[in-house]
Design an enzyme around this catalytic site. Structure first.
Site, mmCIF file in Angstrom:
data_model
loop_
_atom_site.group_PDB
_atom_site.id
_atom_site.type_symbol
_atom_site.label_atom_id
_atom_site.label_comp_id
_atom_site.label_asym_id
_atom_site.label_seq_id
_atom_site.Cartn_x
_atom_site.Cartn_y
_atom_site.Cartn_z
ATOM 1 N N ARG A 159 28.854 0.164 14.545
ATOM 2 C CA ARG A 159 28.530 -1.230 15.074
ATOM 3 C C ARG A 159 29.922 -2.031 15.685
ATOM 4 O O ARG A 159 30.823 -1.641 14.994
ATOM 5 C CB ARG A 159 27.829 -1.919 13.836
ATOM 6 C CG ARG A 159 27.276 -3.360 14.240
ATOM 7 C CD ARG A 159 26.374 -3.614 15.081
ATOM 8 N NE ARG A 159 25.753 -4.701 14.965
ATOM 9 C CZ ARG A 159 24.852 -5.278 15.724
ATOM 10 N NH1 ARG A 159 24.197 -4.382 16.853
ATOM 11 N NH2 ARG A 159 23.998 -6.519 15.666
ATOM 12 N N THR A 195 18.432 -2.877 23.799
ATOM 13 C CA THR A 195 18.844 -1.701 22.879
ATOM 14 C C THR A 195 18.222 -0.666 23.303
ATOM 15 O O THR A 195 17.229 -0.544 24.218
ATOM 16 C CB THR A 195 18.661 -2.139 21.445
ATOM 17 O OG1 THR A 195 19.307 -3.475 21.163
ATOM 18 C CG2 THR A 195 18.978 -1.297 20.501
ATOM 19 N N THR A 209 23.256 -0.161 21.420
ATOM 20 C CA THR A 209 22.950 -1.378 22.271
ATOM 21 C C THR A 209 24.172 -2.011 22.677
ATOM 22 O O THR A 209 25.505 -1.889 21.916
ATOM 23 C CB THR A 209 22.272 -2.429 21.189
ATOM 24 O OG1 THR A 209 21.959 -3.412 21.898
ATOM 25 C CG2 THR A 209 23.198 -2.878 19.890
ATOM 26 N N ASP A 265 24.630 -11.622 17.724
ATOM 27 C CA ASP A 265 24.044 -11.260 16.566
ATOM 28 C C ASP A 265 24.256 -11.836 15.149
ATOM 29 O O ASP A 265 23.750 -11.855 14.285
ATOM 30 C CB ASP A 265 23.861 -9.715 16.606
ATOM 31 C CG ASP A 265 22.744 -9.235 17.325
ATOM 32 O OD1 ASP A 265 21.692 -9.985 17.872
ATOM 33 O OD2 ASP A 265 22.799 -7.854 17.650
ATOM 34 N N SER A 278 22.367 -6.468 12.418
ATOM 35 C CA SER A 278 21.803 -5.938 13.147
ATOM 36 C C SER A 278 19.952 -5.859 12.753
ATOM 37 O O SER A 278 19.874 -5.921 11.488
ATOM 38 C CB SER A 278 22.052 -4.612 13.680
ATOM 39 O OG SER A 278 21.226 -3.746 14.408
ATOM 40 N N SER A 279 19.179 -5.485 13.821
ATOM 41 C CA SER A 279 17.795 -5.020 13.331
ATOM 42 C C SER A 279 17.651 -3.766 13.710
ATOM 43 O O SER A 279 16.431 -3.256 13.635
ATOM 44 C CB SER A 279 16.963 -5.996 14.043
ATOM 45 O OG SER A 279 16.975 -7.436 13.871
ATOM 46 N N GLY A 323 14.663 -3.659 20.963
ATOM 47 C CA GLY A 323 13.629 -4.670 20.963
ATOM 48 C C GLY A 323 14.248 -5.796 20.007
ATOM 49 O O GLY A 323 13.366 -6.622 19.409
ATOM 50 N N GLY A 324 15.482 -5.850 19.926
ATOM 51 C CA GLY A 324 16.097 -7.072 19.082
ATOM 52 C C GLY A 324 15.150 -7.261 17.784
ATOM 53 O O GLY A 324 15.123 -6.164 16.800
HETATM 54 N N1 GLY Z 1 21.475 -6.404 19.198
HETATM 55 C C1 GLY Z 1 20.433 -6.312 18.526
HETATM 56 C C2 GLY Z 1 20.367 -5.890 17.082
HETATM 57 O O1 GLY Z 1 21.356 -5.102 16.889
HETATM 58 O O2 GLY Z 1 19.749 -6.169 16.287
#
Ligand code: GLY
Length: 568
Positions: free
Chosen positions: A103, A379, A397, A421, A450-451, A471-472
């Site tokens: 990340r 993403t 992403t 984020d 993050s998701s 998809g966030g």
């Molecule tokens: N940028 C979307 C996530 O990492 O959740």
């Protein structure tokens, strides 16, 4: 005559059916396909082919993941990247599982109020546009770290397809042409008139060739010098110059210090399945296991797929999980995240104690739970299984489509806008509408929450599914539904991926849904229960693989995109 006509028709239908279901050597499919030696499912045909090319010459799933990851940076620039970050979940054939966190991080100069003005008001779009929106990129270190530990082939071999695609170019799809035309003005604005490969005089058309010679040179530097080819040398200098020009805060020291981190997977049991997923700084794995635990006691398969009863249950679970996410989840290197407490079955069931089938509980009456008493868009995802049974699940992403749309001059790669984020102010929604607080506040060198939910599922101890989605905020619920579609509703992999999706994230108090997710009468019934509904053209883009008995590898590529299953 009539009989022979019927026989002919039957044979023709059978042929079409079998062609769609099974694939001889080397076949590739937009939709479902079954292979026995290795499968790659990704968001772009050229990237899926890159992975299979590497499998065919003796590479394992990690080699293929590295090849696919670099190829996506070229042929799927809206999310595939070297200027962003991501997560990898791996399960080796012997059952050993681990995760790699690459990340992005906040620059060392970053601080909690960097996107607020002197009055504490959020500066609109400051965390999304321009160089300040970029976190320190992690993808290159991540892919190289995975390759160093597990790859069989040389970096030269695994990066060859990506370099070829960048140098020679590749034909863009219709969806890509539409997107590049749509974002034309944004690219021009973000790059202040400097030519970028994504803008040309005439509108883009399907089949046009997109070549990226500067990106090819950057990829060659990585191939030749490893991490130093990106985090040092001329590529790093180009990135620093870009930061100086755009008033971004990433420094040489940030690049020098960046390291991907191996983390223990988050694990949970759901019926006869074991879930292996990404721990914080992603909220994905924790949230997915919470959701599965919350719905586990209810007869979902009996209630049926997306019936008002099932949706009611899943949505009420989602509200509670996203409320917990907002309060507790953040970078574990900076805040204590009560992972074990949040995913404990006992806590999840306690959170659902007031749930009554058919009853809607407004989000305003739901707050984050208290796990402590028990001691404490855009993403992309790709899934790979090789012939030995090694499995890799990667979600990566730039955050929004094409990140901040800034192309590093001379180095040809796009920068992320992942800083959005973070919770840039307590309770202020990010671009996915997600709210957060202290746990996800900005701090120097911290990773933003993050998701992303790259996940591997075992059934009775054996590899069963590799799954994930972009998809966030909808990533978690897309993965959740895909798993339930297979385990509870008996769908095949492709059917489970195709099925209509819905999503609730606590705030706003709204069910987002795809048209095909609910029948008109079910929509009426959900409204009668008290839910507010909002239609979305598309939710998530799942690329997944199911491993069936006898080791057949069934890929499911999401038809919402240009995604493709390739294998042999
Ligand atoms: N940028 C979307 C996530 O990492 O959740």
């Amino acid at each position: 005559m009539r009989t022979s006509g019927i026989i002919f028709l039957f044979v023709a239908v059978l042929f079409v059916f079998l062609r769609g279901c099974t694939s001889p050597e080397g076949q590739e499919e937009r939709g479902s396909a079954v292979f026995s030696h290795g499968v790659v499912v990704s968001a772009h045909p050229a990237a899926s082919r890159a992975g299979v090319e590497v499998l065919r010459v003796g590479g394992n799933a990690v080699d293929a993941a590295v090849a696919t990851g670099f190829a996506l940076a070229v042929c799927y620039p809206r999310a595939g990247n070297i200027g962003g970050g991501g997560f990898m979940v791996l399960r080796l054939a012997d059952g050993t599982a681990m995760t790699l966190d690459f990340r992005e991080k906040a620059p060392l100069k970053a601080h909690e109020r960097m996107f607020q003005d002197e009055q504490g008001k959020v500066i609109p779009r400051a965390s999304l546009d321009g160089s300040l929106a970029a976190g320190v990129p992690g993808s290159v270190d991540g892919l190289l770290t995975a390759h160093n530990r597990y790859g069989h082939l040389t970096l030269e071999k695994v990066m060859a397809p990506a370099i070829r695609l960048a140098e020679k170019g590749f034909p863009i799809t219709r969806k890509q042409a539409d997107a590049l035309n749509r974002y034309r003005d944004d690219f021009l604005k973000a790059n202040k008139g400097i030519p970028v490969p994504f803008v040309k005089e005439e509108p883009w058309r399907q089949g046009d060739t997109l070549a990226q010679p500067e990106l090819a040179a950057t990829l060659k530097a990585i191939r030749d010098y490893g991490r130093e080819g990106f985090y040092g040398g001329w590529v790093a200098e180009a990135l620093i110059r870009q930061m100086e020009k755009g008033e971004g805060w990433i420094t040489r020291e940030d690049l020098r210090q960046y390291r991907a981190v191996w983390r223990k997977p988050v694990r949970g049991e759901f019926k006869e399945y074991s879930i292996i997923s990404m721990p914080p700084p992603s909220s994905g794995g924790v949230a997915l296991i919470q959701l599965l635990h919350m719905v586990e006691p209810y007869p979902l398969s009996e209630w049926g797929w997306n019936t008002p009863m099932s949706v009611n249950l899943m949505v009420e679970a989602e509200k509670r999980v996203y409320a917990d996410r907002a309060k507790y989840l953040g970078d574990p290197d900076f805040v204590k995240v009560p992972v074990e407490e949040l995913i404990s079955r006992e806590y999840c069931l306690r959170r659902m104690r007031v749930f009554r089938p058919g009853k809607m509980i407004p989000s305003d009456s739901i707050a984050a739970g208290d796990p402590y008493p028990y001691e404490s868009e855009e993403t992309t995802h790709y899934s790979i299984v090789d012939g030995e049974g090694n499995a890799v699940s990667v979600t990566t992403t730039l955050n929004r489509s094409y990140g901040n749309k800034v192309v590093v001059e001379g180095a040809g790669f796009l920068l992320n806008n992942e800083m959005d984020d973070f919770s840039i102010k307590p309770g202020y929604p990010n671009s996915f509408g997600l709210v957060g607080g202290k746990a996800n506040a900005i701090a120097p060198g911290k990773r933003m929450l993050s998701s992303m939910t790259p996940t591997i599922v075992e059934k009775e101890g054996k590899l069963f599914m590799v799954v994930g989605s972009p998809g966030g905020s909808t990533i978690i619920t897309s993965v959740f539904q895909t798993i339930l579609n297979v385990t509870e509703h008996g769908m095949g992999m492709q059917e489970a991926v195709n099925a209509g999706r819905f999503h609730h994230q606590w705030r706003p108090d709204m069910i987002f849904y795809e048209q095909k997710a609910f029948s008109p009468s079910d929509t009426v019934e959900l409204v009668r229960m008290g839910y507010r509904l909002k239609k979305r053209t598309s939710i998530g883009r799942v690329d997944a693989i199911r491993v069936s008995s006898g080791r057949s590898l069934e890929g499911g590529a999401d038809p919402r995109g240009d995604d493709m299953v390739a294998g042999y």
